[in-house]
Design a protein around this motif. Structure first.
Motif, short mmCIF file in Angstrom:
data_model
loop_
_atom_site.label_atom_id
_atom_site.label_comp_id
_atom_site.label_asym_id
_atom_site.label_seq_id
_atom_site.Cartn_x
_atom_site.Cartn_y
_atom_site.Cartn_z
N UNK A 369 0.83 -1.20 0.00
CA UNK A 369 0.00 0.00 0.00
C UNK A 369 0.86 1.26 0.00
N UNK A 370 1.94 1.22 0.80
CA UNK A 370 2.81 2.40 0.90
C UNK A 370 3.47 2.69 -0.44
N UNK A 371 3.98 1.63 -1.11
CA UNK A 371 4.63 1.84 -2.40
C UNK A 371 3.66 2.37 -3.44
N UNK A 372 2.45 1.87 -3.38
CA UNK A 372 1.44 2.32 -4.36
C UNK A 372 1.13 3.80 -4.16
N UNK A 373 1.06 4.23 -2.90
CA UNK A 373 0.72 5.63 -2.62
C UNK A 373 1.87 6.58 -2.92
N UNK A 374 3.11 6.05 -2.89
CA UNK A 374 4.28 6.93 -3.01
C UNK A 374 5.10 6.67 -4.27
N UNK A 375 4.40 6.27 -5.34
CA UNK A 375 5.09 6.01 -6.59
C UNK A 375 5.88 7.23 -7.07
N UNK A 376 5.30 8.41 -6.89
CA UNK A 376 5.91 9.63 -7.43
C UNK A 376 6.70 10.39 -6.37
N UNK A 377 7.06 9.74 -5.29
CA UNK A 377 7.81 10.43 -4.23
C UNK A 377 9.11 9.65 -3.95
N UNK A 378 10.05 9.72 -4.90
CA UNK A 378 11.28 8.95 -4.74
C UNK A 378 12.08 9.34 -3.50
N UNK A 379 11.95 10.60 -3.04
CA UNK A 379 12.71 10.99 -1.85
C UNK A 379 12.27 10.18 -0.63
N UNK A 380 10.95 10.00 -0.50
CA UNK A 380 10.45 9.20 0.61
C UNK A 380 10.94 7.76 0.50
N UNK A 381 10.93 7.23 -0.73
CA UNK A 381 11.34 5.84 -0.91
C UNK A 381 12.83 5.69 -0.61
#
Length: 779
Positions: A369-381
């Motif tokens: 779920x987290x990866x799906x929500x943050x696809x466009x937030x590479x800094x968070x990843x």
């Protein structure tokens, strides 16, 4: 059931053969009890012959000029003749060589003394009843052994539950002592070796043994059937699934046992845990948990170990839930409801199931779920990845490491306003982590491992950069030394678990290859490779890969394999695997491509093979071949490799291991002669002196004295052209040894005199032999 019924109610004593079936000629080397003496080796060859005609002795026999006696025997009506030849076989260790001639000649070698140990079967009956789920085909094999229709069972078991299945078979026949044949022993066990322990249930585990000729081994094991029956014993040989083909399995009667149903394994383990009180009573029934697992297909096609792991996850979830207060339970419910993983009206059992699911899947659902929500937030990843990897939890280092990674992957993602203070807490929360006492960390077990695996899977185009970043952190001066070691340990764990759970080895092999490419991390590569080569579920695949690596031209990978071969925790336990790999590494030396790092590992590995694994013959065979090479540098390299091995001692002994083993083995003594000959001819006195002194100081008994002086005498006689020089070298070494010896003066004088006479005899003998040969050629 008693032993008598197992063997079909027949007379257990060996029947007296009929008069017309007895051999007309009894070889001189066979003793009255029918066994060959320990100092000899026996070669048995089968030769096709026409019924009713005398068998022809093949050319092979005529070439064995060292044979002392030859006897032929053929059973009436048989189309095969047997030739027994008493010979000394160089390179064997009090062994028997057996060959079959049907157009081709095959030979194998067996140790005289079988290394075995008792298998503890304490509580095995209760464990079989409460936990064991028999694989498909298991009952048929058990019935065969139980009824005495066979005494040798060949089974091929999928990885996982292999040891349990084998023990259950051994327990099938009552009244027998279970014993395991040590993997360091030769798999070609002899009836005389097994006879040392009659009424035994033998386990021969071949899953970690590399067999060159399975057909020959199968024929040999089939030949043990009658002897085992007379000894009131059985033997269960276990093979790996990929060892032989389906056609070979059918031809040889190998029972293919597939892994048991993992859901039945789960059911048994859960029931046992509840009956033992490890899971609170009155909770979700076992059947409901099994249904839950089936609906989600959690362990479809998985080995039994995964079913056991799921059982432990369920046990953890149940105990964790009932260990919380009501307030804590409500808080956890809100968390699950917030993520829409449970409805507001869900019962408590649903939350326990979600807890178990998170524990078993290392929180993969939430991470999805987290990866799906943050696809466009590479800094968070990237921040999340840095949290997973860095052991210190220092927020500044985590941000710096995440930025470094982003710079290599996506420069556009770096230009984001820096966050500090409350921003760090925001990053931690949004990355499924927490900031406590100034440190950032995941609070859920296994989450860090799942994060690394997700990054490896999600960004395949950046795998090289991810590895480079991980390796850079492990050697970064900005990271504390202790943290570097923890970091490397974590990376290794991630790689192994990834291979175990996904069956994908690329991450593991890439880490090993990267570390092996740098001298500073070579030992880390070897440690990881050794752990993987002994890890459940992946060991066989990793070992096969190491064999591929030593055949290739990659120097870094060869170094890593060589270091594993030299490991004190690996070489003594797996000498046959080590010997196979060392033989390929030795080939590089013969081509003049010696690598000093590999050479040092070879030296340590050979010492362990001699002192701890009793594999002197294999080591001496390599060196004996190299000291006869045409290239002087190769001869000298082999001689120098031998010197530290010649000085190595087994634990608890005073004499060098080669002397200890050579005293009881003519083959070791014979194999030592050419190597010592090369040492005396090709090396300087200063190099030889330490080993020479240790060997002479070991001459405290007449047996050792005869052995040492005999080897050195014969070593002088290995080369007629340089025999005089070798004799003089030996005399100089003895002169210097006398000055430093700790033996009594009269003993030193006696040994010196005898040695000098023996060296002269060796020189005279080889010169005499050369003159005789020259005279015969002239005639």
């Amino acid at each position: 059931m008693d032993d008598f019924n197992h063997f079909g109610g027949t007379n257990l004593e060996a029947p007296e053969p009929a008069a017309d079936q007895k051999s007309e000629a009894v070889p001189d080397h066979v003793t009255q009890d029918g066994q060959a003496p320990a100092e000899a080796a026996v070669l048995v060859a089968s030769v096709p012959s026409q019924p009713g005609s005398a068998p022809e002795v093949p050319e092979l026999v005529s070439e064995l000029s060292s044979a002392d006696a030859v006897a032929m025997d053929r059973a009436p009506g048989s189309d095969r003749a047997t030739i027994d030849i008493d010979i000394e076989l160089a390179g064997t260790d009090n062994t028997t060589a057996i060959g079959y001639l049907d157009g081709d000649y095959h030979a194998h070698y067996h140790r005289e003394r079988l290394r075995s140990s008792k298998i503890s079967m304490e509580g095995i009956g209760d464990k079989i009843r409460s936990l064991f789920v028999s694989p498909d085909g298991f009952e048929a094999v058990k019935e065969t052994l139980f009824r005495g229709r066979a005494c040798v069972a060949l089974i091929s078991v999928e990885e996982g539950g292999r040891a349990f299945a084998a023990r259950a078979l051994l327990a099938a026949v009552q009244g027998l002592t279970p014993r395991k044949i040590d993997p360091r022993s030769d798999p070609y066990v002899e009836p005389t070796q097994l006879a040392e322990h009659a009424a035994s249930a033998w386990l021969l585990d071949l899953t970690d043994v590399e067999i060159g000729n399975w057909t020959l081994l199968f024929e040999h094991l089939a030949g043990l059937e009658d002897d085992l029956r007379k000894q009131r014993s059985i033997l269960v040989a276990v093979l790996g699934v990929g060892d032989i083909t389906e056609a070979q399995a059918r031809e040889r009667g190998v029972a293919r046992l597939s892994s048991p149903d993992p859901y039945l394994v789960l059911q048994k383990h859960l029931a046992a845990a509840m009956s033992a009180g490890r899971v609170p009573s009155g909770v979700t029934p076992v059947a409901d948990w099994v249904s839950f697992a089936r609906q989600r297909r959690l362990i479809d096609g998985k080995p039994p170990a995964e079913a056991v792991r799921l059982c432990e996850a369920i046990r953890y979830a149940v105990n964790y839930w009932y260990g919380m207060t009501n307030v804590e339970q409500e808080s956890l419910k809100e968390e699950f409801n917030h993520d829409r993983r449970a409805s507001e009206s869900a019962e408590g059992d649903v939350y326990i199931q979600l807890l178990a699911l998170d524990r078993f899947q290392t929180w993969e659902t939430e991470l999805d779920l987290w990866n799906e929500r943050n696809q466009d937030r590479p800094r968070l990843r990237a921040f999340q990845l840095a949290i997973a990897v860095l052991p210190s939890g220092d927020p500044i280092r985590i941000r710096n490491a995440a930025t470094t990674f982003l710079e290599s992957v996506d420069e556009g993602a770096v230009h984001v306003e820096g966050l500090s203070g409350p921003g760090t807490r925001l990053l931690a929360r949004d990355s499924l982590a927490e900031l406590k006492n100034g440190k950032v960390a995941f609070t859920r077990p296994g989450f860090d491992e799942a994060v690394v695996r997700y990054f490896w899977d999600d960004w395949p185009e950046h795998r090289g950069k991810l590895l480079a970043w991980l390796m850079g952190l492990a050697s970064n001066d900005g990271v504390e030394r202790d943290d570097q070691e923890i970091l490397k340990e974590r990376i290794g764990e991630f790689a192994i678990r990834h291979a175990q759970q996904r069956g994908e080895f690329d991450f593991l092999y890439e880490v090993v290859s990267t570390w092996a490419g740098k001298q500073a991390t070579l030992i880390d590569a070897a440690r990881l490779l050794e752990r993987a080569a002994t890890a459940s579920g992946i060991s066989r695949g990793v070992r096969d890969r190491t064999l591929q690596w030593v055949k290739q031209e990659n120097r870094a990978l060869k170094r890593a394999v060589a270091e594993v071969c030299a490991s004190q925790t690996f070489a003594p336990l797996h000498p046959r695997l080590v010997i196979t790999r060392l033989s390929y590494l030795m080939n590089d030396r013969s081509r003049g491509e010696a690598d000093p790092v590999v050479e040092e590992a070879l030296r340590r590995a050979c010492q362990m093979l001699v002192t701890e694994a009793h594999q002197s013959n294999a080591v001496l065979a390599w060196l004996g071949s190299d000291v006869k090479a045409e290239k002087p540098e190769l001869r000298q390299r082999a001689a120098r490799l031998f010197l530290p091995i010649a000085q190595a001692r087994s634990e608890g002994t005073t004499a060098p291991a080669l002397i200890e083993q050579g005293e009881t083995s003519g083959s070791v003594q014979a194999a030592l002669v050419p190597v010592w000959g090369g040492v005396l001819r090709d090396l300087e006195d200063e190099e030889i002196q330490p080993a020479f002194n240790i060997w002479m100081e070991a001459c405290t008994t007449i047996e050792v004295e005869n052995f040492v002086i005999g080897v050195l005498r014969d070593a002088v006689a290995t080369n007629v052209i340089e025999a005089g020089e070798a004799n003089q070298t030996g005399a100089r070494l003895s002169f210097r040894w006398k000055a430093v010896s700790t033996l009594p003066p009269e003993r030193v004088a006696e040994l010196d005199g005898r040695l000098l006479a023996a060296l002269r005899d060796g020189e005279a003998a080889v010169v005499r032999q050369a003159l005789l040969v020259g005279q015969q050629d002239g005639e």
